[in-house]
Design a protein around this motif. Structure first.
Motif, PDB file in Angstrom:
ATOM      1  N   GLY A  69       3.306  21.016  -4.222  1.00  0.00           N
ATOM      2  CA  GLY A  69       4.157  22.039  -4.817  1.00  0.00           C
ATOM      3  C   GLY A  69       5.621  21.813  -4.478  1.00  0.00           C
ATOM      4  N   ARG A  70       6.403  22.845  -4.724  1.00  0.00           N
ATOM      5  CA  ARG A  70       7.851  22.731  -4.553  1.00  0.00           C
ATOM      6  C   ARG A  70       8.395  23.927  -3.794  1.00  0.00           C
ATOM      7  NH1 ARG A  70       9.958  20.778 -10.453  1.00  0.00           N
ATOM      8  NH2 ARG A  70      11.934  21.017  -9.400  1.00  0.00           N
ATOM      9  N   ALA A  71       9.509  23.723  -3.099  1.00  0.00           N
ATOM     10  CA  ALA A  71      10.185  24.802  -2.378  1.00  0.00           C
ATOM     11  C   ALA A  71      11.671  24.761  -2.711  1.00  0.00           C
ATOM     12  CB  ALA A  71       9.991  24.653  -0.870  1.00  0.00           C
ATOM     13  N   ARG A  72      12.226  25.912  -3.000  1.00  0.00           N
ATOM     14  CA  ARG A  72      13.649  26.003  -3.313  1.00  0.00           C
ATOM     15  C   ARG A  72      14.499  25.738  -2.085  1.00  0.00           C
ATOM     16  NH1 ARG A  72      15.028  31.472  -6.025  1.00  0.00           N
ATOM     17  NH2 ARG A  72      17.026  30.412  -6.072  1.00  0.00           N
ATOM     18  N   ARG A  73      15.772  25.434  -2.330  1.00  0.00           N
ATOM     19  CA  ARG A  73      16.718  25.218  -1.234  1.00  0.00           C
ATOM     20  C   ARG A  73      16.787  26.425  -0.317  1.00  0.00           C
ATOM     21  NH1 ARG A  73      22.211  22.988  -3.809  1.00  0.00           N
ATOM     22  NH2 ARG A  73      21.578  24.552  -5.269  1.00  0.00           N
ATOM     23  N   LYS A  74      16.901  27.604  -0.917  1.00  0.00           N
ATOM     24  CA  LYS A  74      17.041  28.825  -0.123  1.00  0.00           C
ATOM     25  C   LYS A  74      15.823  29.025   0.776  1.00  0.00           C
ATOM     26  CE  LYS A  74      18.224  33.681  -0.542  1.00  0.00           C
ATOM     27  NZ  LYS A  74      18.558  34.766  -1.458  1.00  0.00           N
ATOM     28  N   GLU A  75      14.648  28.795   0.237  1.00  0.00           N
ATOM     29  CA  GLU A  75      13.420  28.951   1.015  1.00  0.00           C
ATOM     30  C   GLU A  75      13.421  28.007   2.214  1.00  0.00           C
ATOM     31  OE1 GLU A  75       8.581  28.473   0.328  1.00  0.00           O
ATOM     32  OE2 GLU A  75       9.952  28.226  -1.346  1.00  0.00           O
ATOM     33  N   TYR A  76      13.786  26.759   1.991  1.00  0.00           N
ATOM     34  CA  TYR A  76      13.794  25.773   3.071  1.00  0.00           C
ATOM     35  C   TYR A  76      14.834  26.112   4.129  1.00  0.00           C
ATOM     36  CZ  TYR A  76      14.360  21.469   5.658  1.00  0.00           C
ATOM     37  OH  TYR A  76      14.448  20.558   6.668  1.00  0.00           O
ATOM     38  N   TRP A  77      16.062  26.361   3.703  1.00  0.00           N
ATOM     39  CA  TRP A  77      17.140  26.561   4.675  1.00  0.00           C
ATOM     40  C   TRP A  77      17.027  27.894   5.403  1.00  0.00           C
ATOM     41  CZ3 TRP A  77      19.200  22.570   6.635  1.00  0.00           C
ATOM     42  CH2 TRP A  77      19.329  21.407   5.873  1.00  0.00           C
ATOM     43  N   MET A  78      16.457  28.911   4.780  1.00  0.00           N
ATOM     44  CA  MET A  78      16.223  30.165   5.505  1.00  0.00           C
ATOM     45  C   MET A  78      15.157  29.958   6.572  1.00  0.00           C
ATOM     46  SD  MET A  78      18.366  32.360   4.556  1.00  0.00           S
ATOM     47  CE  MET A  78      17.745  33.872   5.220  1.00  0.00           C
ATOM     48  N   PHE A  79      14.137  29.178   6.271  1.00  0.00           N
ATOM     49  CA  PHE A  79      13.109  28.846   7.254  1.00  0.00           C
ATOM     50  C   PHE A  79      13.730  28.093   8.433  1.00  0.00           C
ATOM     51  CE2 PHE A  79       9.730  26.052   8.904  1.00  0.00           C
ATOM     52  CZ  PHE A  79       8.792  27.006   9.252  1.00  0.00           C
ATOM     53  N   VAL A  80      14.604  27.131   8.128  1.00  0.00           N
ATOM     54  CA  VAL A  80      15.264  26.370   9.189  1.00  0.00           C
ATOM     55  C   VAL A  80      16.161  27.283  10.030  1.00  0.00           C
ATOM     56  CG1 VAL A  80      16.984  24.565   9.628  1.00  0.00           C
ATOM     57  CG2 VAL A  80      15.150  24.157   7.980  1.00  0.00           C
TER      58      VAL A  80
ATOM     59  N   TYR B 198       5.775  17.026  -9.502  1.00  0.00           N
ATOM     60  CA  TYR B 198       5.265  17.979  -8.517  1.00  0.00           C
ATOM     61  C   TYR B 198       5.165  19.399  -9.046  1.00  0.00           C
ATOM     62  CZ  TYR B 198       6.314  13.971  -5.636  1.00  0.00           C
ATOM     63  OH  TYR B 198       6.354  12.707  -5.121  1.00  0.00           O
ATOM     64  N   GLY B 199       5.478  19.595 -10.318  1.00  0.00           N
ATOM     65  CA  GLY B 199       5.324  20.915 -10.911  1.00  0.00           C
ATOM     66  C   GLY B 199       6.600  21.422 -11.567  1.00  0.00           C
ATOM     67  N   ALA B 200       6.533  22.693 -11.960  1.00  0.00           N
ATOM     68  CA  ALA B 200       7.665  23.317 -12.631  1.00  0.00           C
ATOM     69  C   ALA B 200       8.734  23.704 -11.621  1.00  0.00           C
ATOM     70  CB  ALA B 200       7.195  24.553 -13.392  1.00  0.00           C
ATOM     71  N   ASN B 201       9.938  23.856 -12.094  1.00  0.00           N
ATOM     72  CA  ASN B 201      11.072  24.240 -11.257  1.00  0.00           C
ATOM     73  C   ASN B 201      10.824  25.643 -10.703  1.00  0.00           C
ATOM     74  OD1 ASN B 201      13.541  24.853 -10.125  1.00  0.00           O
ATOM     75  ND2 ASN B 201      14.718  24.000 -11.816  1.00  0.00           N
ATOM     76  N   PRO B 202      10.839  25.839  -9.371  1.00  0.00           N
ATOM     77  CA  PRO B 202      10.575  27.155  -8.808  1.00  0.00           C
ATOM     78  C   PRO B 202      11.674  28.165  -9.100  1.00  0.00           C
ATOM     79  CG  PRO B 202      11.113  25.600  -7.064  1.00  0.00           C
ATOM     80  CD  PRO B 202      11.013  24.828  -8.349  1.00  0.00           C
TER      81      PRO B 202
ATOM     82  N   ILE C  53       6.959  22.471   4.564  1.00  0.00           N
ATOM     83  CA  ILE C  53       8.052  22.985   3.737  1.00  0.00           C
ATOM     84  C   ILE C  53       9.075  21.887   3.447  1.00  0.00           C
ATOM     85  CG2 ILE C  53       9.549  23.906   5.553  1.00  0.00           C
ATOM     86  CD1 ILE C  53       9.933  26.363   3.642  1.00  0.00           C
ATOM     87  N   GLY C  54       9.218  20.939   4.376  1.00  0.00           N
ATOM     88  CA  GLY C  54      10.098  19.802   4.125  1.00  0.00           C
ATOM     89  C   GLY C  54       9.578  18.937   2.988  1.00  0.00           C
ATOM     90  N   ALA C  55       8.270  18.718   2.959  1.00  0.00           N
ATOM     91  CA  ALA C  55       7.670  17.938   1.870  1.00  0.00           C
ATOM     92  C   ALA C  55       7.833  18.666   0.545  1.00  0.00           C
ATOM     93  CB  ALA C  55       6.196  17.682   2.160  1.00  0.00           C
ATOM     94  N   ARG C  56       7.600  19.977   0.552  1.00  0.00           N
ATOM     95  CA  ARG C  56       7.765  20.740  -0.697  1.00  0.00           C
ATOM     96  C   ARG C  56       9.220  20.742  -1.152  1.00  0.00           C
ATOM     97  NH1 ARG C  56       4.567  24.438   2.102  1.00  0.00           N
ATOM     98  NH2 ARG C  56       6.231  25.993   2.075  1.00  0.00           N
ATOM     99  N   ARG C  57      10.164  20.776  -0.220  1.00  0.00           N
ATOM    100  CA  ARG C  57      11.579  20.736  -0.578  1.00  0.00           C
ATOM    101  C   ARG C  57      11.930  19.387  -1.196  1.00  0.00           C
ATOM    102  NH1 ARG C  57      15.056  22.061  -3.262  1.00  0.00           N
ATOM    103  NH2 ARG C  57      17.110  21.273  -2.832  1.00  0.00           N
TER     104      ARG C  57
END
Length: 113
Positions: free
Chosen positions: A16-27, A106-110, A64-68
């Motif tokens: 799957g995919r993860a948006r920038r915001k999702e990744y960086w908020m997790f970090v 990897y799928g549609a744009n989240p 989440i890094g892989a999804r990003r």
């Protein structure tokens, strides 16, 4: 906080995919929690809490890094660049801050969901 909890709900999902915001908020939340635990460990004179937290967050961070990276059209294996000092770190950070690609393998744009 929803991005942090969402990453934990998908803690071992490498597809799957993860948006920038999702990744960086997790970090960001990981950095804050690690700093607080490190401070508490320092007060207690041990390094147990921060180390246990780092171990617990390893798999969700990789997932989440892989999804990003999937969101930018790259394989999650690009995370191995973290093992290359300085140059690898710069390259992987550039990859992680890039905008989402439209539909890819990897799928549609989240962003559109």
């Amino acid at each position: 906080m929803e991005y942090y909890i969402g990453a934990w709900k998908k803690f071992a999902e490498f597809s799957g995919r993860a948006r920038r915001k999702e990744y960086w908020m997790f970090v960001l939340i990981n950095v804050i929690v690690s700093a607080v635990l490190g401070f508490v460990d320092g007060l207690l004179g041990m390094m147990l809490l921060a180390n246990l937290y780092s171990l617990a967050v390893l798999i969700p961070s990789l997932a989440i890094g892989a999804r990003r990276l999937h969101d930018t059209g790259r394989s999650g294996w690009w995370q191995l660049l973290w093992l290359v000092p300085v140059v690898g770190w710069i390259v992987i950070i550039v990859f992680l801050v890039q905008d989402s690609h439209d539909e890819n393998d990897y799928g549609a744009n989240p962003k559109m969901a």
